[in-house]
Design an enzyme around this catalytic site. Structure first.
Site, mmCIF file in Angstrom:
data_model
loop_
_atom_site.group_PDB
_atom_site.id
_atom_site.type_symbol
_atom_site.label_atom_id
_atom_site.label_comp_id
_atom_site.label_asym_id
_atom_site.label_seq_id
_atom_site.Cartn_x
_atom_site.Cartn_y
_atom_site.Cartn_z
ATOM 1 N N SER A 42 36.053 47.672 44.078
ATOM 2 C CA SER A 42 37.596 47.400 44.374
ATOM 3 C C SER A 42 38.101 48.189 45.213
ATOM 4 C CB SER A 42 38.402 47.161 42.841
ATOM 5 O OG SER A 42 39.547 46.773 43.116
ATOM 6 N N HIS B 251 37.144 39.034 39.601
ATOM 7 C CA HIS B 251 37.022 40.599 40.501
ATOM 8 C C HIS B 251 35.804 41.302 39.989
ATOM 9 C CE1 HIS B 251 38.521 43.292 42.836
ATOM 10 N NE2 HIS B 251 39.049 44.222 41.803
ATOM 11 N N ASP C 32 33.522 43.857 45.736
ATOM 12 C CA ASP C 32 35.016 43.113 45.844
ATOM 13 C C ASP C 32 36.035 43.949 46.123
ATOM 14 O OD1 ASP C 32 35.740 40.372 45.688
ATOM 15 O OD2 ASP C 32 37.044 40.905 43.904
#
Length: 457
Positions: free
Chosen positions: A169, A264, A193
């Protein structure tokens, strides 16, 4: 000896012994098993965003016992860090609730089972929690502090090309800025991601991009919410289109937070599965997900026939040079580990219809079925679609078809000139399975059994 001299000597000895004991205590403390930190909302309200970057080290010699790590660790005789081995650097992302990431040890151990490396975990939980906008404002400072450690490791003999950063992330953009500071000489960056909010329109200086390392790969699983929707690497794997992941739409999570971040975090879980599993997670280059689902992209010609794979293969298995940049790759996955699915191309040709129709096609393997509904129009006779099947083409036992258009204004009988199924990319060069000249009446199940034997070579 005068008492004044004795007093001075005792003071010197006392200081020496104290420093020696402190040094031993520090060594013992560094050798103790440790974990990432937590922070609380109360601490955050009192102290605000607190940038504190710490490091943990895991190797094959201490897979179950992470040690605190810094430059001084390298000077100790018992240091587990080996400058001759590659180094994986794990960087977590935003921590909405201030909790330590529970997946870190699992990822580190998966990396160590796959390769004999140093794994350095970056702990910046204190600066990554609660207020996302403030965390984003400070992520570059985290990258600067990491770069200081990398410089220190270089002084001890580590090469920039031996570093592989794995950022989750927001951690992907932290890794990207570290790469920027080293002018793209870092060996590899993998973004799991990469974060989207506040980065989708950012300049490449402010986000992960292909110039940040010699090779950059990324996995996208939530590009419509928490993840970024644009390519950020040499190769970008968009799983199931990069948005909604199979199995994440169900209310089976222990918390609402777990439900919200399911898409996610799927990139992380698929990556760990790729490290542990023997089945390849292979991406197919295509301009859009829609074109991929329509069967318009079934090979990897842009990579000279070699399809990139998720995992630790050098350059994702790409042998050509130079490596193309910002290549979108699509693949379908299952909902559970090891997440592998076989890409089956279904091709249906029918005679011209007087009315619209709907056909349900089911592929059967050992009582497991994969269904696909096709809406047939009066102005089309050839249909192509891609579906994910749990088994290889040679393991498909039978195919079922049903004309489900039961309403009076739907076609009553459908003449199927041919129905063919094939697997791509064609790893074993198998011929398609085809059945010709079929008549399917409304509401009547048609089926055909395949007699075949898998031969792997």
């Amino acid at each position: 000896m005068p008492w004044e001299h004795k007093t001075i000597l005792l003071c010197v000895l006392s200081i020496y012994i104290t420093s020696l004991v402190a040094g031993l205590d520090k060594t013992q403390e560094d050798d103790q098993c440790t974990e990432l930190n937590n922070t609380t909302w109360a601490e955050y309200r009192q102290l605000g965003v607190k940038l504190q970057v710490l490091y943990l080290l895991l190797t094959r010699n201490n897979m179950d016992c992470a040690h605190k790590f810094n430059q001084e660790s390298l000077t100790r005789p018992a240091s587990y860090f080996n400058v001759s081995r590659p180094t994986k650097v794990i960087i977590h992302g935003y921590r909405a609730l201030g909790s330590k990431p529970s997946w870190v040890k699992e990822l580190a151990q998966a990396l160590l089972r796959a390769q004999d490396v140093n794994v350095v975990v970056v702990d910046w939980v204190y600066g990554a929690s609660f207020a996302y906008n403030l965390v984003v404002e400070n992520y570059k400072e985290v990258a600067v502090q990491i770069s200081v450690l990398i410089n220190q490791l270089q002084e001890h003999g580590c090469k920039l090309e031996s570093f592989h950063f794995i950022g989750v992330s927001l951690g992907a953009h932290v890794a990207g800025f570290v790469g920027t500071l080293f002018e793209g000489k870092i060996g590899r960056i993998t973004g799991l991601d990469p974060a989207g909010p506040m980065f989708k329109g950012a300049d490449i200086f402010d986000r992960l991009d292909p110039s940040d390392a010699q090779f950059v790969d990324a996995i996208h699983t939530d590009s419509d919410y928490f993840g970024i929707s644009i390519p950020v690497g040499h190769v970008d794997f968009f799983l199931n289109g990069g948005k909604d992941q199979t199995g994440c739409g169900r209310s089976r999570f222990a918390s609402m937070y777990g439900y919200v971040i399911c898409d996610h975090m799927r990139a992380l879980h698929v990556y760990m599965s790729a490290l542990n599993s023997s089945c390849p997670l292979m991406g197919i280059p295509c301009s859009t997900y829609e074109d991929f689902l329509k069967g318009q992209c079934v090979d990897c010609g842009v990579f000279k026939g070699t399809c990139p794979v998720i995992g630790l293969s050098e350059n994702s298995g790409i042998a050509m040079s130079p490596i193309p940049k910002e290549q979108k790759l699509f693949l379908l996955t299952s909902s559970t580990p090891p997440f592998c699915a076989h890409h089956i191309l279904l091709e249906l040709e029918v005679s011209t219809l007087d009315k619209s129709a709907e056909v349900e096609v089911t592929l059967i393997t050992e009582n497991l079925g994969t269904e696909q509904r096709l809406r047939l129009q009066t102005d089309m006779t050839v249909y192509r679609t891609v579906l994910a099947h749990p088994a290889a083409l040679c393991e498909i036992d039978s195919i079922w078809m049903t004309n489900t258009g039961a309403r009076f204004y739907r076609q009553g009988e459908i003449h199927v000139k041919s129905v063919c199924v094939s697997e791509f990319p064609s790893l074993r060069h198998e011929a398609p399975l085809c059945v010709n000249n079929i008549h399917i009446k409304r509401g009547v199940l048609w089926s055909h059994d395949f007699v075949q034997v898998c031969s792997f070579y």
